[in-house]
Design a protein around this motif. Sequence first.
Motif, PDB file in Angstrom:
ATOM      1  N   THR A 182       0.773  -1.153  -0.023  1.00 12.06           N
ATOM      2  CA  THR A 182       0.161  -0.101   0.001  1.00 12.06           C
ATOM      3  C   THR A 182       0.603   1.356  -0.031  1.00 12.06           C
ATOM      4  O   THR A 182       2.078   1.183   0.260  1.00 12.06           O
ATOM      5  N   ASN A 183       0.343   2.409  -0.468  1.00 11.59           N
ATOM      6  CA  ASN A 183       1.065   3.443  -0.444  1.00 11.59           C
ATOM      7  C   ASN A 183       0.878   4.097   0.632  1.00 11.59           C
ATOM      8  O   ASN A 183       0.287   3.831   1.742  1.00 11.59           O
ATOM      9  N   VAL A 184       1.366   5.497   0.878  1.00  7.08           N
ATOM     10  CA  VAL A 184       1.546   6.380   2.231  1.00  7.08           C
ATOM     11  C   VAL A 184       0.152   6.690   2.503  1.00  7.08           C
ATOM     12  O   VAL A 184      -0.251   7.078   3.492  1.00  7.08           O
ATOM     13  N   ASN A 197       3.204   7.727 -12.517  1.00  9.60           N
ATOM     14  CA  ASN A 197       3.903   8.137 -11.444  1.00  9.60           C
ATOM     15  C   ASN A 197       5.503   8.136 -12.158  1.00  9.60           C
ATOM     16  O   ASN A 197       6.190   9.291 -11.877  1.00  9.60           O
ATOM     17  N   THR A 198       5.621   6.942 -12.800  1.00 10.32           N
ATOM     18  CA  THR A 198       7.160   6.876 -13.170  1.00 10.32           C
ATOM     19  C   THR A 198       7.330   7.831 -14.308  1.00 10.32           C
ATOM     20  O   THR A 198       8.194   8.533 -14.502  1.00 10.32           O
ATOM     21  N   GLU A 218       2.262   9.534  -4.513  1.00 16.92           N
ATOM     22  CA  GLU A 218       2.249   8.203  -4.497  1.00 16.92           C
ATOM     23  C   GLU A 218       3.515   7.604  -3.561  1.00 16.92           C
ATOM     24  O   GLU A 218       3.568   6.307  -3.354  1.00 16.92           O
ATOM     25  N   GLU A 219       4.575   8.345  -3.091  1.00 22.38           N
ATOM     26  CA  GLU A 219       5.686   8.150  -2.479  1.00 22.38           C
ATOM     27  C   GLU A 219       5.747   8.690  -0.893  1.00 22.38           C
ATOM     28  O   GLU A 219       5.190   9.772  -0.935  1.00 22.38           O
ATOM     29  N   PRO A 220       6.161   8.056  -0.234  1.00 22.37           N
ATOM     30  CA  PRO A 220       6.316   8.385   1.180  1.00 22.37           C
ATOM     31  C   PRO A 220       6.829   9.547   1.516  1.00 22.37           C
ATOM     32  O   PRO A 220       6.835  10.533   2.315  1.00 22.37           O
ATOM     33  N   VAL A 245       6.226  19.172  -7.274  1.00 21.19           N
ATOM     34  CA  VAL A 245       5.206  18.047  -6.448  1.00 21.19           C
ATOM     35  C   VAL A 245       4.252  17.724  -7.438  1.00 21.19           C
ATOM     36  O   VAL A 245       3.775  18.702  -8.307  1.00 21.19           O
ATOM     37  N   PHE A 246       3.571  16.652  -7.268  1.00 15.59           N
ATOM     38  CA  PHE A 246       2.557  16.316  -8.370  1.00 15.59           C
ATOM     39  C   PHE A 246       1.682  15.138  -7.904  1.00 15.59           C
ATOM     40  O   PHE A 246       2.152  14.364  -7.051  1.00 15.59           O
ATOM     41  N   ASP A 247       0.545  14.990  -8.362  1.00 15.31           N
ATOM     42  CA  ASP A 247      -0.344  13.661  -8.169  1.00 15.31           C
ATOM     43  C   ASP A 247      -0.633  13.241  -9.584  1.00 15.31           C
ATOM     44  O   ASP A 247      -1.254  13.786 -10.300  1.00 15.31           O
TER      45      ASP A 247
END
Length: 505
Positions: A182-184, A197-198, A218-220, A245-247
């Motif tokens: 699971t993600n953060v 995300n990549t 998507e990353e902690p 920063v991004f979603d």
Amino acid sequence: SSLRKNIINKKAYYCNYNIQSLPNIIKTMRSALPLQGFLSATAIMSFFDCTSSFSSHRNGKSLNRSPPSSLPAAGASFFDDDDNSSRFQPFSAASTATSSSSSSTTSSSSTAPAKMKKKDLRTLQRFLEVECWKRSSIRNLDRTLLAVSDACKQINRIVQRAQTDDLYGAAVDPVTGEQADTNVQGEVQQQLDVLCNTLMLRAFCSSSDIICAVASEEEPLPRSCADVMGYHYDNIFKSGEYVAVFDPIDGSKNIDASLPVGTVFGIYRSPDQGVRDDHGKGWSLDSFLQRGTRMVAAGYCLYSATTVLVLTLGSGVHGFTLDPDKQTFLQTHPNMRIPDVGSLYSFNEANSREYSEPVQNFLEKMKEAGKIGGKKVTSRYIGALVADVHNVLINGGIYGYPSTRDHPDGKLRLLYESAPMAMIMEQAGGAGSTGYGRILDVLPPQPKKKRRNDENEIDNDDENGKSFEEEAGKGIHVRVPTFLGSVENVFELDQFHKYYGGDDE
């Protein structure tokens, strides 16, 4: 000749003929018209409106309409009215004219339908060249923003092909074959989330060396661009002036139902130019935990009926639509402005009973008003931040994701979603608020300063036993109640919080 006239003129009611003779009509049409092999029997039958004929035969009635007395202009479509018959021409005027002269000239003069005329619009590349040249403070951002636009094109293709290319479902570790963790946010990462995300990570880090670090929803924790690209941070990217920063994919659950989704991003200027590594990870947390007023650029990409990129560089908002033929973003919405007041509200009313009293009272008041700004109050909620905010930006109104009993701080992340969207709204003449103040003035929680032990080594644990990573993650992924839209609508909501909010501030 009479039959050919009936076929060419759309106002002729072809089903006047007995339904049993329809195959003979089709056969005659094939020999009478220069169809050039374009229409099959099924296609020809689809041009007929047989509903009235069937119902008339069923009721024992007959339709005795006389054939039309005049021919339309050459090349008229079956679907067009007489006054608009030139808009769509399945057979060119040249081929229709030559078909009556000789068979040899018909084959040589037959042409394809006239090419649709394109608007003369400025490309995103040209826009960025001009805007970044005019402002020396962002002069080197054009390559990065172009790379982001290319990533949006790739994400658009992935979203469109998700069904056919089997991109649904949870992500799987390519090495172990096990389902990804699971993600953060506590959600199981999906294949689409990992792919998008990549793409965004590489878009920000591979285009130039001005971005020194990135943070993803998507990353902690943030990552240095050197880490993203597989380099040691001492050798490259350490002089970057900005952090991003991004979603990568907002509202990914909508894809199952073919509903709109989007990408949100923002770019901050680093307070200390270059990488200040104070914890051994190649990035400085101070560069990310800033107020939204320090953003130099923000934007979003909407993947819907059209793919739209909306961008602000701090001097207005501009919209670009992806040309599917040229795969180029064209400036279709220059200097976007949101109306001062709007009748549209976009809230998830299924959760309305869990909203705070000020928000409930505001929504009730809006419904009771019936009309706002001379227009009837309407509700539109798509379930994707980008789609809902874009609708409000175009038509005016208010979007809201308030706090609830289960989520007292709301669910939208300040860094990746609320702050970039608030910057876009303010630059378009609107407003962004938490209900008690401006979103762009909110400062993310700052971690406590690290202590050094006797051996002068970094001690990442504070007095409460929390590690630096936990404290950093809390600041990076902080959530805030979010209200975006027309300035008068947002101001009115703030007044409801002021008078009904009590001590909630």
